[in-house]
Design an enzyme around this catalytic site. Sequence first.
Site, mmCIF file in Angstrom:
data_model
loop_
_atom_site.group_PDB
_atom_site.id
_atom_site.type_symbol
_atom_site.label_atom_id
_atom_site.label_comp_id
_atom_site.label_asym_id
_atom_site.label_seq_id
_atom_site.Cartn_x
_atom_site.Cartn_y
_atom_site.Cartn_z
ATOM 1 N N CYS A 85 0.815 -1.226 0.000
ATOM 2 C CA CYS A 85 0.000 0.000 0.000
ATOM 3 C C CYS A 85 0.842 1.265 0.000
ATOM 4 C CB CYS A 85 -0.958 -0.004 1.198
ATOM 5 S SG CYS A 85 -2.144 -1.372 1.142
ATOM 6 N N HIS A 338 -9.099 4.043 -1.366
ATOM 7 C CA HIS A 338 -7.749 3.473 -1.336
ATOM 8 C C HIS A 338 -7.454 2.631 -2.579
ATOM 9 C CE1 HIS A 338 -4.027 1.915 0.002
ATOM 10 N NE2 HIS A 338 -4.458 0.807 0.580
#
Length: 397
Positions: A85, A338
């Site tokens: 991420c 996200h």
Amino acid sequence: MASHSIADRVAIVGMGCTPFGEQWDMSLDDLIIDAAESTLASAGMVVNDVDAFWFGTSQSAASGIALATPLRLVSKPVTRVENYCATGSESLRQACYAVASGAYDSAMALGAEKVKDSGYQGLNAFPFPTDGTNRTLTAAAMFSLILPAYAARYGVDEDELRYVAARIAEKNHANGARNDLAQFRREISADAVCQMPTVAGRLSVMDCAGVADGAAAAIVVRAEDAHRYTDRPLYVKALALGAGDSSGLVDPGFNFTTLPECAAAAADAYQQASISDPRAELAMAEVHDCCTPTEMILMEDLGFCARGTAWREVLDGTFDLDGDLPVNPDGGLKAFGHPVGATGLRMFYEAWLQLRGDASADRCIPDSSRTRALIHNLGGYPGEMVAFVGIVGSEPG
């Protein structure tokens, strides 16, 4: 100052970001083109003005060809980057060091992800074969363990901590509701979050970041060249990255009230940027609120408050938009969404808007003499993590 400091050697001169969310009518190519074009326009450049490219994506493409094709790049160096991420911030970190080294005069970092129509529920981790001893908990389950661990260590009532986590969701959704690029633009109360069914531990779905499509990009040049492109550049003050050794997964004494890799990256960044009191010296922070308890303990790992006090600071409004140190004024992962490859660059984009005075009036951070912002991005799970901390400022020196 650390020997690898990049402070004031590189500047960001252009940024762009697409809306995040369910982009059913856009392909990965469309997202890349939109992010690149808005970024180039903000710097007054065309694509051939950029010497090299770093393309961050977790699971939407396998090589630099996926960027070169939609942008019609001819024999340009394109490096595909992946670091969980933290992929977006990693692409910018590498672009910055390439320019700082003198290898290139300019570079673009672009992060993108297209996952909503992939056929998977949530994020798809590559199914590497293992011997069967790897952890089997989901990300939400791993981060949910923070709450009982924090309650036990600091003697805080678990019900109160549950409300604190929900209060973080309330704050970030309030900010996201004012952001026309955010995936979720509806406010929600902490009480409503607490009343929702749980999905992992005591966390509800509203405690967890949304899966999204989106793209964001930045162009960097040497600091002395910045004013050729804009009269309001952002100067890169620090870039810190550290990968953990996964020891937390096998250590029965691992402490879920801190993320050591994040604390170490913050210490490195503060040394590079000569920051001694981040709460007093930073104008704002973008942090990786993949789950609401993560944001809570990051306030301590990043040095914004003392150990064992973040829960009270959250309740006091310290990190609200009008608080002493606004955190995630764009809504964070929780409300902005996200798309893994784009998230880190989206965080820099918010700093770009806020420090230049370009954020919309209803979500501007308080006007102050502070001119620097922190960007924190992580990948992985408690005990098994890569952590990034960057610092940018609107003034050189």
